[in-house]
Write a protein that holds these residues in place. Structure first.
Motif, PDB file in Angstrom:
ATOM      1  N   TRP A 192       0.846  -1.188   0.000  1.00  0.00           N
ATOM      2  CA  TRP A 192       0.000   0.000   0.000  1.00  0.00           C
ATOM      3  C   TRP A 192       0.888   1.246   0.000  1.00  0.00           C
ATOM      4  O   TRP A 192       1.996   1.225   0.551  1.00  0.00           O
ATOM      5  N   SER A 232       1.010   5.370   1.135  1.00  0.00           N
ATOM      6  CA  SER A 232       0.374   6.217   2.155  1.00  0.00           C
ATOM      7  C   SER A 232       1.126   7.549   2.258  1.00  0.00           C
ATOM      8  O   SER A 232       2.346   7.577   2.107  1.00  0.00           O
ATOM      9  N   TYR A 236      -4.221   1.836  11.507  1.00  0.00           N
ATOM     10  CA  TYR A 236      -4.406   2.727  10.355  1.00  0.00           C
ATOM     11  C   TYR A 236      -5.891   3.019  10.127  1.00  0.00           C
ATOM     12  O   TYR A 236      -6.272   4.136   9.848  1.00  0.00           O
ATOM     13  N   THR A 245      -7.598   2.113   7.617  1.00  0.00           N
ATOM     14  CA  THR A 245      -7.758   2.530   6.222  1.00  0.00           C
ATOM     15  C   THR A 245      -7.901   1.340   5.281  1.00  0.00           C
ATOM     16  O   THR A 245      -8.787   1.336   4.443  1.00  0.00           O
ATOM     17  N   SER A 301      -6.076   6.140  15.672  1.00  0.00           N
ATOM     18  CA  SER A 301      -6.050   5.852  14.230  1.00  0.00           C
ATOM     19  C   SER A 301      -5.667   7.141  13.504  1.00  0.00           C
ATOM     20  O   SER A 301      -5.533   8.206  14.124  1.00  0.00           O
ATOM     21  N   TRP A 302      -5.546   7.053  12.167  1.00  0.00           N
ATOM     22  CA  TRP A 302      -5.201   8.263  11.407  1.00  0.00           C
ATOM     23  C   TRP A 302      -6.277   9.334  11.529  1.00  0.00           C
ATOM     24  O   TRP A 302      -5.974  10.524  11.460  1.00  0.00           O
ATOM     25  N   ARG A 303      -7.528   8.945  11.687  1.00  0.00           N
ATOM     26  CA  ARG A 303      -8.586   9.966  11.848  1.00  0.00           C
ATOM     27  C   ARG A 303      -8.331  10.786  13.110  1.00  0.00           C
ATOM     28  O   ARG A 303      -8.496  12.007  13.111  1.00  0.00           O
ATOM     29  N   LEU A 329      -7.698   9.550   3.460  1.00  0.00           N
ATOM     30  CA  LEU A 329      -8.658   8.883   4.354  1.00  0.00           C
ATOM     31  C   LEU A 329     -10.030   8.722   3.707  1.00  0.00           C
ATOM     32  O   LEU A 329     -10.772   7.802   4.066  1.00  0.00           O
ATOM     33  N   SER A 330     -10.346   9.580   2.753  1.00  0.00           N
ATOM     34  CA  SER A 330     -11.672   9.459   2.126  1.00  0.00           C
ATOM     35  C   SER A 330     -11.728   8.227   1.205  1.00  0.00           C
ATOM     36  O   SER A 330     -12.773   7.645   1.006  1.00  0.00           O
ATOM     37  N   ASP A 331     -10.577   7.811   0.654  1.00  0.00           N
ATOM     38  CA  ASP A 331     -10.545   6.594  -0.175  1.00  0.00           C
ATOM     39  C   ASP A 331      -9.098   6.076  -0.233  1.00  0.00           C
ATOM     40  O   ASP A 331      -8.376   6.315  -1.203  1.00  0.00           O
ATOM     41  N   PRO A 332      -8.671   5.378   0.820  1.00  0.00           N
ATOM     42  CA  PRO A 332      -7.261   4.961   0.926  1.00  0.00           C
ATOM     43  C   PRO A 332      -6.786   4.086  -0.232  1.00  0.00           C
ATOM     44  O   PRO A 332      -5.670   4.271  -0.726  1.00  0.00           O
ATOM     45  N   SER A 344      -3.829   5.072  -2.716  1.00  0.00           N
ATOM     46  CA  SER A 344      -2.678   4.174  -2.844  1.00  0.00           C
ATOM     47  C   SER A 344      -2.407   3.884  -4.326  1.00  0.00           C
ATOM     48  O   SER A 344      -1.267   4.031  -4.806  1.00  0.00           O
TER      49      SER A 344
END
Ligand SMILES: O=P(O)(O)OC[C@H]1O[C@H](OP(=O)(O)OP(=O)(O)O)[C@H](O)[C@@H]1O
Ligand SMILES: O=C(O)c1cc(=O)[nH]c(=O)[nH]1
Length: 214
Positions: free
Chosen positions: A25, A27, A147, A149, A168-170, A194-197, A201
């Protein structure tokens, strides 16, 4: 916990060159939870908050041993085992000789798996498979950071594992936005990620699907 991790320098973010995680992935952010052990106050906070959460959700009931994931989970697991006066074992990423599990574990033992963090979940899958093969019952995984995600449920759901994490990342995004830890452009990139990991990626040279790369 997100604040403490930022303060301990565990979080790196960059827009120019994405981090390529071992799982494939990509990031814009990377977390180094290996630093936690060097900060006595932070590591006590991790253990105290972790145990309080695990107790509150009943995840410690019937637990007979704590198992740390090699390598960064071992110290955290040791402090938790000590606080609970329970046996400690550790599970290697790969078997060394005949065994992937070190310590005196008994088949049928109910164990709590402890690691520092989870991104793609492959290590957790391997740890759980090794523990299952040795006859241990693993129902709960404690990690400091998740994560939150990538599709780890695809790996963990078949194993029936509940995941407990302190941040988490949020959470990091929320604190970093409030405090201005990162430049606005980095915060925006993190929001897009974060909206679409998976899409982020793929657009940055990483894998796009759980099954697409090994
Ligand atoms: O695959 P995941 O389940 O998402 O977890 C990511 C793994 O990456 C880190 O370990 P790393 O291989 O970097 O080695 P270390 O534990 O020796 O630091 C971390 O400690 C996790 O075990
Ligand atoms: O994917 C990983 O293994 C990984 C990601 C990350 O942010 N930090 C880390 O230590 N490992």
């Amino acid at each position: 916990m997100a604040t403490a991790l930022l303060d301990a320098g565990c979080v790196s973010a960059r827009r120019d060159e994405p981090f390529r995680l071992p799982s494939g992935w990509a990031s814009p952010v990377y977390i180094d939870c290996r630093r936690i052990i060097s900060f006595p106050k932070l590591r006590r906070q991790v253990v105290d908050q972790g145990l309080a959460h695990l107790r509150a959700v009943g995840a410690l009931e019937g637990v007979e041993a704590i198992v740390g994931g090699e390598a960064s989970g071992i110290a955290l697991a040791a402090w938790m085992a000590d606080a609970l006066d329970l046996p400690l074992h550790y599970v290697r990423k790969k078997a060394a000789g005949q065994s992937q599990i070190e310590g005196v574990m008994h088949a049928g033992d109910r164990v709590l798996l402890v690691d520092d963090m989870m991104a793609g979940g492959q290590s957790k899958q391997r740890f759980c498979q090794a523990l299952g093969a040795a006859g241990a019952q693993v129902r709960d995984l404690f990690i400091v950071f998740d994560y939150g995600t990538f599709p780890t449920q695809a790996l963990l759901a078949p194993l029936g594992i509940r995941v407990h994490a302190l941040a988490s990342w949020r959470d990091v995004l929320e604190v970093a936005r409030e405090r201005g830890d990162f430049a606005p452009a980095i915060l925006s990139e993190l929001e897009v990620f974060l909206s679409d990991p998976a899409a982020w990626s793929q657009a940055h040279g990483g894998r796009a699907h759980y099954a697409a790369a090994g």
